[in-house]
Design a protein around this motif. Structure first.
Motif, short mmCIF file in Angstrom:
data_model
loop_
_atom_site.label_atom_id
_atom_site.label_comp_id
_atom_site.label_asym_id
_atom_site.label_seq_id
_atom_site.Cartn_x
_atom_site.Cartn_y
_atom_site.Cartn_z
N ASN A 36 0.86 -1.17 0.00
CA ASN A 36 0.00 0.00 0.00
C ASN A 36 0.90 1.23 0.00
N ASP A 37 0.40 2.37 0.42
CA ASP A 37 1.21 3.59 0.36
C ASP A 37 2.33 3.61 1.38
N ASP A 38 2.23 2.79 2.44
CA ASP A 38 3.20 2.83 3.53
C ASP A 38 4.07 1.59 3.64
N ILE A 39 3.58 0.46 3.13
CA ILE A 39 4.22 -0.84 3.38
C ILE A 39 4.41 -1.60 2.08
N ARG A 40 5.58 -2.22 1.94
CA ARG A 40 5.80 -3.21 0.89
C ARG A 40 6.23 -4.51 1.56
N LEU A 41 5.47 -5.57 1.33
CA LEU A 41 5.76 -6.86 1.95
C LEU A 41 6.18 -7.84 0.87
N LEU A 42 7.35 -8.45 1.06
CA LEU A 42 7.87 -9.43 0.11
C LEU A 42 7.93 -10.81 0.75
N ILE A 43 7.52 -11.80 -0.02
CA ILE A 43 7.63 -13.20 0.43
C ILE A 43 8.85 -13.79 -0.26
N THR A 44 9.83 -14.16 0.54
CA THR A 44 11.15 -14.50 0.01
C THR A 44 11.34 -15.97 -0.33
N GLY A 45 10.57 -16.84 0.33
CA GLY A 45 10.90 -18.25 0.30
C GLY A 45 11.81 -18.54 1.48
N ALA A 46 11.81 -19.77 1.95
CA ALA A 46 12.56 -20.12 3.16
C ALA A 46 14.05 -20.22 2.88
N GLY A 47 14.84 -19.87 3.89
CA GLY A 47 16.28 -20.06 3.82
C GLY A 47 17.08 -18.81 3.57
N ALA A 48 18.36 -18.90 3.91
CA ALA A 48 19.25 -17.74 3.88
C ALA A 48 19.46 -17.17 2.49
N VAL A 49 19.66 -18.02 1.51
CA VAL A 49 19.93 -17.54 0.16
C VAL A 49 18.72 -16.78 -0.40
N ASN A 50 17.55 -17.37 -0.26
CA ASN A 50 16.33 -16.71 -0.75
C ASN A 50 16.14 -15.35 -0.09
N ALA A 51 16.35 -15.29 1.22
CA ALA A 51 16.13 -14.04 1.95
C ALA A 51 17.10 -12.96 1.49
N ALA A 52 18.38 -13.30 1.35
CA ALA A 52 19.39 -12.32 0.94
C ALA A 52 19.14 -11.84 -0.49
N VAL A 53 18.80 -12.76 -1.38
CA VAL A 53 18.55 -12.38 -2.78
C VAL A 53 17.32 -11.49 -2.87
N ALA A 54 16.28 -11.82 -2.11
CA ALA A 54 15.05 -11.01 -2.14
C ALA A 54 15.31 -9.60 -1.66
N LEU A 55 16.08 -9.46 -0.58
CA LEU A 55 16.37 -8.13 -0.07
C LEU A 55 17.20 -7.32 -1.07
N GLY A 56 18.21 -7.95 -1.63
CA GLY A 56 19.03 -7.26 -2.62
C GLY A 56 18.24 -6.88 -3.86
N ASN A 57 17.35 -7.78 -4.30
CA ASN A 57 16.50 -7.50 -5.45
C ASN A 57 15.59 -6.30 -5.18
N ALA A 58 14.95 -6.29 -4.00
CA ALA A 58 14.05 -5.18 -3.64
C ALA A 58 14.81 -3.87 -3.50
N ALA A 59 15.99 -3.94 -2.89
CA ALA A 59 16.79 -2.73 -2.71
C ALA A 59 17.18 -2.12 -4.04
N GLY A 60 17.50 -2.98 -5.01
CA GLY A 60 17.86 -2.48 -6.33
C GLY A 60 16.69 -1.90 -7.09
N VAL A 61 15.53 -2.56 -7.00
CA VAL A 61 14.35 -2.11 -7.73
C VAL A 61 13.78 -0.83 -7.13
N PHE A 62 13.70 -0.78 -5.79
CA PHE A 62 13.03 0.34 -5.12
C PHE A 62 13.99 1.40 -4.57
N GLY A 63 15.29 1.09 -4.55
CA GLY A 63 16.25 2.05 -4.01
C GLY A 63 16.12 2.21 -2.51
N ILE A 64 16.07 1.11 -1.77
CA ILE A 64 15.93 1.17 -0.31
C ILE A 64 17.12 1.93 0.28
N ALA A 65 16.82 2.93 1.09
CA ALA A 65 17.88 3.76 1.70
C ALA A 65 17.23 4.77 2.64
#
Length: 285
Positions: A36-65
């Motif tokens: 929505n306007d305040d929250i973006r929720l991502l479902i990463t899949g279980a495990g360390a690799v999935n979580a790290a890739v999902a965060l990096g992917n989101a940071a690149g697409v949305f410019g998390i900072a």
């Protein structure tokens, strides 16, 4: 913006419903996202690799900072503990490497603190030293993503803008989907309260940033108006130009420095200032 990362849909379902998050299709994003306007929720899949890739992917697409917040919300195992209990994590130990991380806990919360042990497998068969069938570390939870999310997030955002909320779902044994959802249902009010607290902080920071920006552009208008010897009409034109630059993220100050370097500023008369203002506008637009 608040970014929430969960491993599976069951961990996200109540949050999606409570905040009326809608599924989106975002170019370049490889993971399911609800927002929505305040929250973006991502479902990463279980495990360390999935979580790290999902965060990096989101940071690149949305410019998390900057003022963005990252919250990892997920289920965990805690031998001897009741399902549905909720903990905020003050220490993360990656079992595979022995590395330890300490999330900054600058936000006051009513949630009880615990240590997260990030393990490579979803079910705990042996949690180490035991006494009377329970782990000696009674405030340690076992989960699979926190260490990788902490490390990935550190590339994009300050440590005090990342937090970890874990919901006890089991004692380390295989449980059903219904049992998982029941544990999360028990915890949902505390989870929503925590997210609401983060929302208030983010909104307050936005207000403060907007107030500072407003003050900054007014100072810029006054400074440039004096340097260009502006009349009231010229100052109104300059004001509209500077406001447009702020809204469009155009670096008008770099052009101002250029004009000073070329001795085009300051102006010695209103006539000279009018010519300068026209050139300044053409240079920016």
């Amino acid at each position: 913006m608040i970014y929430i990362f969960t491993a599976i849909y069951a961990e996200a379902k109540n949050i999606i419903k409570h905040y009326d998050l809608k599924k989106q299709h975002v170019a370049g994003l490889k993971f399911d996202i609800f927002s929505n306007d305040d929250i973006r929720l991502l479902i990463t899949g279980a495990g360390a690799v999935n979580a790290a890739v999902a965060l990096g992917n989101a940071a690149g697409v949305f410019g998390i900072a900057g003022h963005d917040r990252i919250i990892n919300i997920g289920s965990c195992a805690m031998p001897g503990e009741n399902a549905g209990n909720v903990y905020i994590i003050n220490k993360i130990t990656e079992k595979a490497t022995g590395h330890t991380f300490y999330p900054d806990m600058l936000i006051k919360t009513e949630l009880e603190e615990a240590v997260a042990i990030t393990v490579p497998k979803p079910f705990i068969k042996d949690c180490g030293s035991q006494k009377s069938g329970k782990c000696l570390q009674t405030k340690s939870v076992y989960e699979m993503e926190a260490a990788s999310i902490y490390q990935a997030a550190s590339f994009f955002i300050a440590p005090d803008h990342v937090s970890f909320i874990k919901i006890v779902s089991d004692n380390g044994d295989l449980i059903s989907k219904d049992e998982m959802q029941e544990a999360i249902h028990i915890a949902e009010d505390k989870i929503h309260d925590y997210i609401d607290d983060i929302k208030e902080i983010v909104q307050e920071e936005k207000v403060n940033a907007n107030a500072k920006e407003s003050t900054d552009y007014k100072k810029d208008i006054e400074r440039l108006s004096d340097a260009m010897c502006c009349s009231k009409v010229m100052k109104d034109q300059l004001s509209q130009l500077i406001k447009y630059c702020y809204l469009s993220d155009i670096d008008h100050r770099a052009v101002e420095r250029e004009f000073y370097d070329r001795k085009m500023l300051p102006c010695s008369s209103k006539k000279e200032g009018k010519v300068c203002l026209d050139k300044f506008k053409n240079r920016l637009l």
